[in-house]
Design a protein around this motif. Structure first.
Motif, PDB file in Angstrom:
ATOM      1  N   SER A   1       0.845  -1.186   0.000  1.00  0.00           N
ATOM      2  CA  SER A   1       0.000   0.000   0.000  1.00  0.00           C
ATOM      3  C   SER A   1       0.882   1.237   0.000  1.00  0.00           C
ATOM      4  N   HIS A   2       0.636   2.143  -0.928  1.00  0.00           N
ATOM      5  CA  HIS A   2       1.433   3.369  -1.017  1.00  0.00           C
ATOM      6  C   HIS A   2       0.625   4.408  -1.753  1.00  0.00           C
ATOM      7  N   VAL A   3       1.143   5.633  -1.733  1.00  0.00           N
ATOM      8  CA  VAL A   3       0.610   6.709  -2.570  1.00  0.00           C
ATOM      9  C   VAL A   3       1.750   7.191  -3.455  1.00  0.00           C
ATOM     10  N   TRP A   4       1.418   7.599  -4.661  1.00  0.00           N
ATOM     11  CA  TRP A   4       2.459   7.983  -5.620  1.00  0.00           C
ATOM     12  C   TRP A   4       3.035   9.351  -5.281  1.00  0.00           C
ATOM     13  N   SER A   5       4.375   9.370  -5.239  1.00  0.00           N
ATOM     14  CA  SER A   5       5.070  10.654  -5.101  1.00  0.00           C
ATOM     15  C   SER A   5       5.168  11.294  -6.471  1.00  0.00           C
ATOM     16  N   PRO A   6       5.442  12.614  -6.599  1.00  0.00           N
ATOM     17  CA  PRO A   6       5.548  13.280  -7.909  1.00  0.00           C
ATOM     18  C   PRO A   6       6.565  12.624  -8.830  1.00  0.00           C
ATOM     19  N   SER A   7       7.715  12.165  -8.298  1.00  0.00           N
ATOM     20  CA  SER A   7       8.732  11.541  -9.144  1.00  0.00           C
ATOM     21  C   SER A   7       8.284  10.193  -9.670  1.00  0.00           C
ATOM     22  N   SER A   8       7.583   9.438  -8.841  1.00  0.00           N
ATOM     23  CA  SER A   8       7.140   8.114  -9.279  1.00  0.00           C
ATOM     24  C   SER A   8       6.055   8.225 -10.317  1.00  0.00           C
ATOM     25  N   GLU A   9       5.247   9.305 -10.279  1.00  0.00           N
ATOM     26  CA  GLU A   9       4.191   9.470 -11.270  1.00  0.00           C
ATOM     27  C   GLU A   9       4.780   9.744 -12.654  1.00  0.00           C
ATOM     28  N   VAL A  10       5.951  10.390 -12.745  1.00  0.00           N
ATOM     29  CA  VAL A  10       6.576  10.698 -14.035  1.00  0.00           C
ATOM     30  C   VAL A  10       6.999   9.421 -14.727  1.00  0.00           C
TER      31      VAL A  10
ATOM     32  N   LEU B   1       4.861   4.723   4.637  1.00  0.00           N
ATOM     33  CA  LEU B   1       4.335   5.862   5.385  1.00  0.00           C
ATOM     34  C   LEU B   1       5.129   7.114   5.077  1.00  0.00           C
ATOM     35  N   SER B   2       4.398   8.149   4.783  1.00  0.00           N
ATOM     36  CA  SER B   2       4.970   9.462   4.525  1.00  0.00           C
ATOM     37  C   SER B   2       3.905  10.494   4.838  1.00  0.00           C
ATOM     38  N   ALA B   3       4.251  11.765   4.687  1.00  0.00           N
ATOM     39  CA  ALA B   3       3.263  12.814   4.936  1.00  0.00           C
ATOM     40  C   ALA B   3       2.119  12.708   3.953  1.00  0.00           C
ATOM     41  N   ASP B   4       2.441  12.371   2.662  1.00  0.00           N
ATOM     42  CA  ASP B   4       1.387  12.223   1.658  1.00  0.00           C
ATOM     43  C   ASP B   4       0.485  11.035   1.992  1.00  0.00           C
ATOM     44  N   TYR B   5       1.086   9.953   2.527  1.00  0.00           N
ATOM     45  CA  TYR B   5       0.307   8.748   2.827  1.00  0.00           C
ATOM     46  C   TYR B   5      -0.674   9.009   3.966  1.00  0.00           C
ATOM     47  N   LEU B   6      -0.209   9.612   5.052  1.00  0.00           N
ATOM     48  CA  LEU B   6      -1.048   9.793   6.233  1.00  0.00           C
ATOM     49  C   LEU B   6      -2.062  10.916   6.066  1.00  0.00           C
ATOM     50  N   SER B   7      -1.910  11.730   5.035  1.00  0.00           N
ATOM     51  CA  SER B   7      -2.915  12.748   4.752  1.00  0.00           C
ATOM     52  C   SER B   7      -3.915  12.286   3.694  1.00  0.00           C
ATOM     53  N   ASN B   8      -3.719  11.078   3.159  1.00  0.00           N
ATOM     54  CA  ASN B   8      -4.608  10.511   2.152  1.00  0.00           C
ATOM     55  C   ASN B   8      -5.616   9.611   2.844  1.00  0.00           C
ATOM     56  N   SER B   9      -6.891   9.953   2.764  1.00  0.00           N
ATOM     57  CA  SER B   9      -7.922   9.193   3.489  1.00  0.00           C
ATOM     58  C   SER B   9      -8.016   7.758   3.000  1.00  0.00           C
TER      59      SER B   9
ATOM     60  N   TRP C   1       8.823   3.620   6.850  1.00  0.00           N
ATOM     61  CA  TRP C   1       8.806   5.082   6.868  1.00  0.00           C
ATOM     62  C   TRP C   1       9.739   5.596   5.771  1.00  0.00           C
ATOM     63  N   THR C   2       9.185   6.340   4.850  1.00  0.00           N
ATOM     64  CA  THR C   2       9.998   6.901   3.773  1.00  0.00           C
ATOM     65  C   THR C   2      10.558   8.259   4.134  1.00  0.00           C
ATOM     66  N   SER C   3      10.129   8.824   5.268  1.00  0.00           N
ATOM     67  CA  SER C   3      10.706  10.076   5.783  1.00  0.00           C
ATOM     68  C   SER C   3      10.693   9.987   7.301  1.00  0.00           C
ATOM     69  N   ARG C   4      11.795  10.381   7.952  1.00  0.00           N
ATOM     70  CA  ARG C   4      11.949  10.165   9.395  1.00  0.00           C
ATOM     71  C   ARG C   4      11.345  11.307  10.202  1.00  0.00           C
ATOM     72  N   VAL C   5      10.034  11.464  10.064  1.00  0.00           N
ATOM     73  CA  VAL C   5       9.319  12.473  10.854  1.00  0.00           C
ATOM     74  C   VAL C   5       8.060  11.834  11.419  1.00  0.00           C
ATOM     75  N   SER C   6       8.211  10.592  11.881  1.00  0.00           N
ATOM     76  CA  SER C   6       7.054   9.804  12.286  1.00  0.00           C
ATOM     77  C   SER C   6       6.313  10.428  13.462  1.00  0.00           C
ATOM     78  N   SER C   7       7.035  10.997  14.436  1.00  0.00           N
ATOM     79  CA  SER C   7       6.370  11.519  15.632  1.00  0.00           C
ATOM     80  C   SER C   7       5.455  12.686  15.300  1.00  0.00           C
ATOM     81  N   SER C   8       5.848  13.531  14.339  1.00  0.00           N
ATOM     82  CA  SER C   8       4.999  14.666  13.968  1.00  0.00           C
ATOM     83  C   SER C   8       3.867  14.243  13.058  1.00  0.00           C
ATOM     84  N   LEU C   9       4.087  13.211  12.275  1.00  0.00           N
ATOM     85  CA  LEU C   9       3.037  12.756  11.374  1.00  0.00           C
ATOM     86  C   LEU C   9       1.887  12.090  12.115  1.00  0.00           C
TER      87      LEU C   9
END
Length: 559
Positions: A380-389, A470-478, A503-511
C-alpha cells in the motif's frame, strides 16, 4: 447389715480425725421461745448483722419515745454493718402480719470485763480441720452458743462440723469458708435473756509459710530491649510470689555501669507496684523510668531482683538502639503491594490495545487459518511526484537486476544509480523479480469499477502480509489511511496476517499527530507495529542493511 452400720458409725469419727460431727448441742435456743420480743447486744466497732426470725424479708423500723421517737430509720434483716451506739434502740416489724419487737443494745469495748481484739479474727489453713473460738466466751456465764455464717446457722449447712463448749470445729476447711462468722451466746440479766452476738472475721489461706522463692516471668534473662535515644523508657519487671501471711516481697531494679556488677546503683521505683492476687499466688509488676536514654545507658546492664522469706531470683537485660524504618513491615508492604498491583492494572487497562498488537505482530505470527492465500504481499502506497513521471507500468520494461543480489540491492536507490527511483517502484521489483514473492498492487491487480472499501478488505484477506509506505502524503490521504486501519483491524482478528510499516521520511512523531488527526486506532498502532526506515540516497551500507532487515521480516516461501 446392722453390724455394718455400727462399724461405719464407729469409724467415721476416726477418719475425720476426731471431729465431733453432728454434735450441735445448742439448737437456736433463744429463737424457740417468745420470738415476738428479741434482745440483742453488740460491741461497738464490730460487724453486726440484723437477724431474720420468721421471714427472710423482715424489715425492722426503729421506734421510741420522746427524743427517740420514730426517726424513719429502717434496716432489712440480713443487713450487715459496723455497730454504732446511735443504732441502739427498739425496732418493730409488721411484715409477718404480727407485731415483732427487736431490742438492740450496742455496748462500748471498755464496758466489757475482758476484751481481746485478736479474738475477732482467725486465719484457717485450707484442707485441714480447724477450730473457731467465740470471743469473750469465758468472761460471763453463758447458757449456750450458736454459730452462724452470715444469717444461716452453721449446723444447718451441708458440711462436716460441730459445736462443742462454745467452739466451732470445721472438719475440713474450704476456700469458700472465708467470710464473717457470728457466735450468739445467751446471757440473762434482770430476768431478760439477751443474745450477745460477736463477729469473727475468717481468712482461709493455702499455707502458713511459702515453700518456694519468687519467679520472674518478664523480662527474660540475657535479652535486649529496644530504646530510642533522647526519649524516656520504662523498665518493667513482672514477678509471681507465693502467698504469704505477712508480706515481705521486694522487687527492685539495679543498673550496672559498663556491665560491671560491682558498680550497682539502685534505681528509683515507681510509687507502688501493681498486683494481681489469686488464692495461692500474687503477681507483682514493678517498673522504673529512665527519663532520657543516652549512649551511656546502652553500655550498662540492668538487673531485676525479687525477694521473699524463702529466697530471691533475678534477671539481667541490656538496652539497644531501635532501628527506625520508614515503612512498617506490617503496614507499608501490603499498601505498597496494593498500590503496585492497582497501578499495573490501570496501565494494562489503558495499554491493552498496544499490548495486543505487540503480541499479535511479534509473538503469534505464523498461526495459519487453513486458507490458501493468493498473494504473499499486499503493498500500500501513494504515488510521489517523481514516481508518477516514470509510471507504474515501467516495472515490466525494466531490465532484470544484477545477478549478484547483494551488489544489486546495495546500488538500488543510490545517487547516480537507477535515476534515484523511489521505493514505490523499487520494492515491487525486488519482491517479485529478485525474491520471487507474489505482490498485490491495487492499481495493477484489482479490477476497476468496484467499491474501494470492498476491494481493500478483499485484498488484505487474500494476502499473507501487508506493507505500508508511510509518509506525509500517505497519512494525509484518506484512502491510504483506510488501508492501514483495515490492516490493523485484520491483525487484531487474524493472527496469520503480518503487518510491516516502512517510513519513507523520518518524521514519524509529527506525522502521527497531524491535522486533521488520524483515527485513534491508527495513532496507537503506529507506535508499536514493526517498522523500517528507508534510507534512499545515503551510503550503500545503510541501504544494504535496510534490504537485509526487510528480507528477515518477509514471510517464508511456501513449499
Amino acid at each position: 447389715m446392722q453390724t455394718g452400720y455400727v462399724l461405719v458409725s464407729f469409724m467415721l469419727p476416726i477418719f475425720l480425725e476426731g471431729c465431733c460431727v453432728g454434735d450441735h448441742q445448742s439448737k437456736r435456743l433463744g429463737f424457740q421461745q417468745n420470738t415476738e420480743h428479741q434482745h440483742y447486744r453488740a460491741v461497738e466497732g464490730e460487724f453486726f448483722m440484723m437477724p431474720c426470725f420468721k421471714s427472710v424479708n423482715l424489715e425492722w423500723s426503729r421506734i421510741g419515745e420522746g427524743r427517740e421517737a420514730n426517726d424513719g430509720r429502717s434496716l432489712q434483716c440480713g443487713t450487715g454493718f459496723l455497730a454504732e451506739a446511735t443504732l441502739s434502740g427498739k425496732y418493730t416489724s409488721l411484715t409477718s402480719g404480727s407485731n415483732l419487737f427487736f431490742h438492740l443494745q450496742v455496748v462500748g469495748k471498755n464496758s466489757l470485763r475482758c476484751f481481746h481484739p485478736e479474738e475477732s479474727s482467725a486465719t484457717l489453713l485450707v484442707g485441714v480441720g480447724e477450730k473457731l473460738h467465740c470471743p469473750g466466751l469465758n468472761c460471763s456465764n453463758n447458757t449456750g452458743v450458736i454459730w452462724y455464717k452470715g444469717n444461716k446457722a452453721v449446723s444447718d449447712q451441708r458440711r462436716a462440723s460441730c459445736e462443742k463448749n462454745g467452739l466451732l470445729q470445721l472438719c475440713q476447711v474450704w476456700k469458700e469458708d472465708t467470710g464473717v462468722y457470728f457466735c450468739d451466746r445467751h446471757i440473762i440479766e434482770l430476768g431478760v435473756k439477751w443474745t450477745f452476738r460477736r463477729a469473727v472475721n475468717v481468712t482461709v489461706v493455702p499455707h502458713k509459710t511459702p515453700s518456694y522463692p519468687p519467679r520472674i516471668i518478664y523480662p527474660i534473662n540475657n535479652t535486649f530491649e529496644e530504646v530510642e535515644l533522647g526519649k524516656s523508657h520504662t523498665l518493667t519487671c513482672e514477678v509471681i510470689f507465693p502467698f504469704e501471711m505477712k508480706t515481705t516481697l521486694v522487687v527492685q531494679w539495679y543498673m550496672h555501669y559498663g556491665g560491671n556488677v560491682e558498680t550497682s546503683t539502685l534505681l528509683h521505683m515507681e510509687n507502688s507496684p501493681s498486683k494481681g492476687v489469686t488464692f495461692s499466688e500474687s503477681t507483682v509488676t514493678q517498673g522504673t523510668i529512665i527519663k532520657e536514654v543516652t549512649a551511656q545507658h546502652l553500655n550498662s546492664t540492668y538487673t531485676c531482683i525479687a525477694k521473699n522469706t524463702v529466697g530471691n531470683n533475678s534477671v539481667t537485660i541490656r538496652l539497644k538502639k531501635k532501628i527506625k524504618v520508614k515503612w512498617q513491615s506490617l503496614v507499608g508492604y501490603p499498601i505498597a503491594s496494593f498500590l503496585l498491583v492497582t497501578g499495573l492494572g490501570i496501565v494494562l487497562h489503558e495499554k491493552r490495545l498496544e499490548l495486543k498488537l505487540i503480541y499479535r505482530s511479534h509473538f503469534q505470527y505464523g498461526i495459519q487459518d487453513g486458507d490458501e492465500k493468493e498473494f504473499d504481499v499486499f503493498v500500500s502506497h501513494v504515488w510521489s511526484p517523481s514516481s508518477e513521471v516514470e509510471g507504474v507500468l515501467t516495472l515490466s520494461s525494466q531490465s532484470r537486476p544484477d545477478p549478484d543480489e547483494e551488489a544489486c540491492l546495495s546500488s538500488m536507490g543510490q545517487e547516480g544509480k537507477d535515476s534515484m527511483r523511489p521505493l514505490e517502484l523499487l520494492l515491487p521489483q525486488v519482491l517479485e523479480d529478485l525474491w520471487g514473492y507474489r505482490v498485490c498492487l491495487l492499481e495493477r491487480d484489482i479490477l476497476p469499477g468496484g467499491a474501494y472499501t470492498n476491494d481493500v478488505v478483499l485484498a488484505i484477506q487474500r494476502s499473507r502480509m501487508l506493507i505500508c509506505f508511510l509518509s506525509a502524503d500517505y497519512l494525509s490521504n484518506s484512502n491510504a489511511v483506510f488501508v492501514l486501519e483495515s490492516g490493523v483491524q485484520a491483525l487484531l482478528q487474524n493472527s496469520s496476517l503480518k503487518l510491516l510499516l516502512i517510513w519513507t521520511s523520518r518524521v514519524s512523531s509529527s506525522l502521527i499527530h497531524q491535522d486533521p488527526p488520524l483515527p485513534t486506532l491508527v495513532q496507537r498502532s503506529l507506535k508499536v507495529l514493526p517498522s523500517l526506515n528507508w534510507t534512499g540516497g545515503k551510503a550503500a551500507r545503510a541501504t544494504r542493511n535496510f534490504w537485509k532487515s526487510l528480507r528477515k521480516a518477509m514471510p517464508h516461501h511456501r513449499q
